[in-house]
Enzyme design. Sequence first.
Site, mmCIF file in Angstrom:
data_model
loop_
_atom_site.group_PDB
_atom_site.id
_atom_site.type_symbol
_atom_site.label_atom_id
_atom_site.label_comp_id
_atom_site.label_asym_id
_atom_site.label_seq_id
_atom_site.Cartn_x
_atom_site.Cartn_y
_atom_site.Cartn_z
ATOM 1 N N ASN A 1 0.844 -1.197 0.000
ATOM 2 C CA ASN A 1 0.000 0.000 0.000
ATOM 3 C C ASN A 1 0.878 1.245 0.000
ATOM 4 O O ASN A 1 2.095 1.154 0.103
ATOM 5 C CB ASN A 1 -0.978 -0.032 1.178
ATOM 6 C CG ASN A 1 -0.278 -0.019 2.519
ATOM 7 O OD1 ASN A 1 0.379 0.955 2.882
ATOM 8 N ND2 ASN A 1 -0.381 -1.125 3.247
ATOM 9 N N ARG A 2 0.240 2.389 -0.101
ATOM 10 C CA ARG A 2 0.971 3.643 -0.318
ATOM 11 C C ARG A 2 1.311 4.393 0.956
ATOM 12 O O ARG A 2 1.720 5.547 0.896
ATOM 13 C CB ARG A 2 0.153 4.567 -1.223
ATOM 14 C CG ARG A 2 -0.063 4.028 -2.616
ATOM 15 C CD ARG A 2 -0.797 5.062 -3.461
ATOM 16 N NE ARG A 2 -1.364 4.473 -4.658
ATOM 17 C CZ ARG A 2 -0.692 4.208 -5.764
ATOM 18 N NH1 ARG A 2 0.610 4.493 -5.808
ATOM 19 N NH2 ARG A 2 -1.279 3.667 -6.803
#
Length: 237
Positions: free
Chosen positions: A34-35
């Site tokens: 994920n970011r």
Amino acid sequence: ERPDALPRDLEGRRIVVSAGGTREPLDPVRFLGNRSSGKQGYAIARLAAQRGAQVTLIAGYTAELADPAAVDVVRVRTAQDLKAAVDKAARHADAVVMAAAVADFRPSSVATAKIKKGADEPDTIPLTRNDDILAGLVASRGAGELPGACAIVGFAAETGDAQGDVLTHARSKLARKGCDLLVVNAVGEGKAFEVDDNSGWILGADGSERALAHGSKSLMASRVLDATAALLAAGGG
Ligand code: CTP
Ligand code: CA
């Protein structure tokens, strides 16, 4: 703010902060990730140490961030690693702040060799749900396994949708998780559903709701630690 101008209201407190994102391997070269940048959790860890706490920062994958001064940093990769590290550190903690972006799912099996194109290529990736670390902490505390843990703090990034606005989702998440505080960020497309300009709230299990005006991560960190310090003080420490 200069560190010597900060309150020392967390002196002697042991605080565990998780930050960053986990990566769930698929094969030796690929992962689901994920970011998360980790910046919010790092800001909280740094400020908690400046306010006198003994801080353990459990860090997944982050943007390039310097280790905060005077903080113990433990590195983890997967959600399962993160859970093991948090559970261990939580046994001796006064507060746990779960700012990490934990993968909800992991690939059900990890290929030992790189997955190749061709006749045997997969067209789906079976997934397995990861344990909920935050809910697990609440359950452990309820079972008397965390003698010191007066405060358990969760984070949520929410958008509004057809089922409800950001606050509605956040209130039900707080109830579902059972933590003491839920720090809510209003994000993304669902912002159109919001009623005002606030970018977030700190919701308390006692029903309290503090709006957080849009601000820097360090301002957000100080609001989160103010609320955490108040909980700890109320806990009789
Ligand atoms: N969290 C956790 N363990 C997980 C997933 C999330 O401890 N396996 C924690 C996060 O660190 C965060 C809080 O739970 O503090 C809320 O995360 P969020 O992803 O918003 O909650 P979920 O219960 O996973 O709900 P959703 O289905 O909306 O993702
Ligand atoms: Ca999630």
